[in-house]
Design a protein around this motif. Structure first.
Motif, PDB file in Angstrom:
ATOM      1  N   ARG A 227       0.824  -1.208   0.000  1.00  0.00           N
ATOM      2  CA  ARG A 227       0.000   0.000   0.000  1.00  0.00           C
ATOM      3  C   ARG A 227       0.860   1.261   0.000  1.00  0.00           C
ATOM      4  O   ARG A 227       0.456   2.310  -0.497  1.00  0.00           O
ATOM      5  N   ALA A 228       2.055   1.155   0.579  1.00  0.00           N
ATOM      6  CA  ALA A 228       2.939   2.320   0.673  1.00  0.00           C
ATOM      7  C   ALA A 228       3.628   2.643  -0.647  1.00  0.00           C
ATOM      8  O   ALA A 228       3.981   3.803  -0.892  1.00  0.00           O
ATOM      9  N   GLU A 229       3.830   1.650  -1.500  1.00  0.00           N
ATOM     10  CA  GLU A 229       4.601   1.854  -2.726  1.00  0.00           C
ATOM     11  C   GLU A 229       4.055   2.996  -3.589  1.00  0.00           C
ATOM     12  O   GLU A 229       4.803   3.919  -3.938  1.00  0.00           O
ATOM     13  N   PRO A 230       2.768   3.000  -3.972  1.00  0.00           N
ATOM     14  CA  PRO A 230       2.292   4.132  -4.782  1.00  0.00           C
ATOM     15  C   PRO A 230       2.338   5.456  -4.027  1.00  0.00           C
ATOM     16  O   PRO A 230       2.592   6.508  -4.628  1.00  0.00           O
ATOM     17  N   LEU A 231       2.127   5.424  -2.717  1.00  0.00           N
ATOM     18  CA  LEU A 231       2.159   6.659  -1.933  1.00  0.00           C
ATOM     19  C   LEU A 231       3.553   7.274  -1.923  1.00  0.00           C
ATOM     20  O   LEU A 231       3.700   8.492  -1.803  1.00  0.00           O
ATOM     21  N   SER A 232       4.574   6.439  -2.058  1.00  0.00           N
ATOM     22  CA  SER A 232       5.951   6.939  -2.001  1.00  0.00           C
ATOM     23  C   SER A 232       6.305   7.795  -3.211  1.00  0.00           C
ATOM     24  O   SER A 232       7.326   8.486  -3.203  1.00  0.00           O
ATOM     25  N   HIS A 233       5.468   7.754  -4.246  1.00  0.00           N
ATOM     26  CA  HIS A 233       5.736   8.528  -5.462  1.00  0.00           C
ATOM     27  C   HIS A 233       4.910   9.814  -5.530  1.00  0.00           C
ATOM     28  O   HIS A 233       4.899  10.482  -6.562  1.00  0.00           O
ATOM     29  N   ARG A 234       4.238  10.159  -4.451  1.00  0.00           N
ATOM     30  CA  ARG A 234       3.487  11.410  -4.423  1.00  0.00           C
ATOM     31  C   ARG A 234       4.442  12.595  -4.317  1.00  0.00           C
ATOM     32  O   ARG A 234       5.549  12.480  -3.779  1.00  0.00           O
ATOM     33  N   ALA A 304      -0.778   4.770  -9.185  1.00  0.00           N
ATOM     34  CA  ALA A 304       0.515   4.183  -8.825  1.00  0.00           C
ATOM     35  C   ALA A 304       1.633   5.209  -8.789  1.00  0.00           C
ATOM     36  O   ALA A 304       2.743   4.914  -8.347  1.00  0.00           O
ATOM     37  N   GLY A 305       1.349   6.428  -9.268  1.00  0.00           N
ATOM     38  CA  GLY A 305       2.376   7.459  -9.297  1.00  0.00           C
ATOM     39  C   GLY A 305       3.321   7.341 -10.467  1.00  0.00           C
ATOM     40  O   GLY A 305       4.406   7.935 -10.460  1.00  0.00           O
ATOM     41  N   SER A 306       2.927   6.580 -11.496  1.00  0.00           N
ATOM     42  CA  SER A 306       3.809   6.373 -12.647  1.00  0.00           C
ATOM     43  C   SER A 306       3.307   7.058 -13.915  1.00  0.00           C
ATOM     44  O   SER A 306       3.912   6.921 -14.975  1.00  0.00           O
ATOM     45  N   PHE A 307       2.198   7.792 -13.828  1.00  0.00           N
ATOM     46  CA  PHE A 307       1.691   8.522 -14.994  1.00  0.00           C
ATOM     47  C   PHE A 307       2.676   9.624 -15.375  1.00  0.00           C
ATOM     48  O   PHE A 307       3.020   9.816 -16.538  1.00  0.00           O
ATOM     49  N   VAL A 308       3.146  10.340 -14.360  1.00  0.00           N
ATOM     50  CA  VAL A 308       4.191  11.360 -14.499  1.00  0.00           C
ATOM     51  C   VAL A 308       5.025  11.307 -13.224  1.00  0.00           C
ATOM     52  O   VAL A 308       4.491  11.078 -12.134  1.00  0.00           O
ATOM     53  N   ASP A 309       6.328  11.520 -13.360  1.00  0.00           N
ATOM     54  CA  ASP A 309       7.195  11.539 -12.181  1.00  0.00           C
ATOM     55  C   ASP A 309       6.965  12.834 -11.409  1.00  0.00           C
ATOM     56  O   ASP A 309       7.312  13.919 -11.869  1.00  0.00           O
ATOM     57  N   LEU A 310       6.354  12.700 -10.227  1.00  0.00           N
ATOM     58  CA  LEU A 310       6.065  13.869  -9.398  1.00  0.00           C
ATOM     59  C   LEU A 310       7.088  14.068  -8.290  1.00  0.00           C
ATOM     60  O   LEU A 310       6.991  15.020  -7.520  1.00  0.00           O
TER      61      LEU A 310
END
Length: 313
Positions: A227-234, A304-310
C-alpha cells in the motif's frame, strides 16, 4: 551502543523498526533517535514514505518508560497548572538561545525539554512532505498510541491491541493523546477510552476509524509495504500541503480553513511537478479523446504514481 530504531530503505520507502527489548518501551534515547530520523527523511527527496513497526513480533511500542517518568517527577518539585504552563513557555523560549539547549539538558528542566522536543517531533511529522505509516504489529498503549496517532496512516495486526491508559497510573496523556484522539474519533468516544484506560480490539479500532485496515498478523508488513509503494511517489510538496490544510486548517474556523486551502492550492498549482503532470493529463485527453481517470491503464498509472514523475528526485 545499539540503535533503538533499526532502518532499511527499499526504493522510496524506509522501514523503521522500534527495537528496545525486552519490553519495547519508548524512552528519551529512542525519542532522540526518532527526531533525527524524522528530520532526515523530511529533507530527503529520495524518501516518500516511512513505515514504522516493532522489531518484537508482538509489540509495536508498549508505552513510554514509566521509570523515566517517575525519575523526572522525583527530581523536580511539584508544580501547579500555572507553574507548569510558565515552565514550558520558558523552556520553549530559552532553548532557542545559542548554547541553552545543552545547558537545559543538564538542568532540572531536562524533563520539560524532552517533553517539548517529543511534541515538536510529532508536530514535524504533521507538516512533513513524507508520509508516515504505523504498521501496528502488537501491544501499543500510552505514548506508543500517541506516536501512532501522529502518523498519517495506521494499519493494525489482527492480534494487536491499543489503549490510552495513563489514567490508570494517575495522570493524563501528555504527548498529544487527548488532542489527536478526540480529533480523530470524536470527543465522546475518546473521553470514554481515556477515562477507562481499557484495551481497544482491532475490530473496534477499525469501526472507530482509529486504523484504516486490520490485516492478518503474519502478513501485516508485506501488505502495508504494498500500500505504501504508490504513496511513495506522491509529490512531497503536495503531501505537505494536504497535511497542513487538514491538520492546521481543521483547527480553524471554516472560513479561515478554506482560505488556507485556497492559498496552498494556488501556491502549489504552479510548481514544476504539478505543471508537468497537468500538461501530460491534457495531452492524454487530446491524443486519446478520453479522460485519463476513465481509462483503465491511465487510471492505474495515476494511482501508482507512474503517470508522471512527481518526485523531486
Amino acid at each position: 551502543m545499539n540503535k533503538l530504531i533499526e532502518t532499511e530503505q527499499h526504493g522510496r520507502i524506509v522501514i523503521a523498526k522500534f527495537s528496545n527489548p525486552p519490553y519495547a518501551l519508548l524512552t528519551e534515547s529512542m525519542c532522540n533517535e526518532l527526531n533525527k530520523l524524522i528530520v532526515s527523511v523530511d529533507r530527503d527527496p529520495t524518501i516518500g514514505v516511512v513505515v514504522f513497526t516493532g522489531h518484537d513480533p508482538n509489540r509495536f511500542i508498549s508505552h513510554y518508560d514509566v521509570g523515566e517518568l517517575l525519575e523526572g517527577a522525583e527530581s523536580s518539585p511539584p508544580m501547579s497548572l500555572g507553574q507548569a504552563k510558565f515552565a514550558l513557555t520558558a523552556v520553549r523560549a530559552l532553548k532557542r538561545l545559542p548554547g541553552m539547549r545543552r545547558l537545559l539538558q543538564k538542568s532540572p528542566a531536562a524533563g520539560l525539554l524532552q517533553l517539548q522536543n517529543f511534541h515538536e517531533t510529532l508536530q514535524l511529522m504533521g507538516r512533513s512532505g513524507t508520509i508516515f505509516i504505523a504498521a501496528i504489529n502488537g501491544q501499543t498503549a500510552g505514548g506508543g498510541l500517541e506516536f501512532a496517532l501522529a502518523c498519517d496512516l495506521r494499519f493494525m495486526s489482527d492480534s494487536a491491541e491499543l489503549a490510552q491508559f495513563e489514567v490508570l497510573l494517575g495522570f493524563p496523556p501528555g504527548a498529544g493523546g487527548t488532542q489527536r484522539l478526540s480529533r480523530l474519533i470524536g470527543r465522546g468516544v475518546a473521553l470514554e477510552l481515556m477515562l477507562t484506560g481499557r484495551g481497544i480490539s482491532p475490530k473496534e479500532c477499525l469501526s472507530l476509524g482509529l486504523v484504516s485496515e486490520v490485516i492478518p498478523h503474519e502478513d501485516l508488513l508485506n501488505q502495508v509495504l504494498r500500500r505504501a509503494e504508490p504513496l511513495s511517489h506522491r509529490s512531497k510538496a503536495a503531501v505537505a500541503g494536504i497535511k497542513q490544510s487538514v491538520i492546521e486548517g481543521g483547527s480553524l474556523a471554516l472560513e479561515q480553513g478554506l482560505r488556507l486551502e485556497q492559498s496552498l492550492f494556488l501556491s502549489l498549482l504552479g510548481a514544476s511537478g504539478a505543471k508537468r503532470a497537468s500538461k501530460a493529463y491534457v495531452d492524454f485527453i487530446d491524443s486519446k479523446k478520453v479522460l485519463p481517470v476513465n481509462d483503465p491503464v491511465a487510471r492505474k498509472k495515476l494511482e501508482a504514481g507512474s503517470f508522471v514523475d512527481l518526485t523531486d528526485h
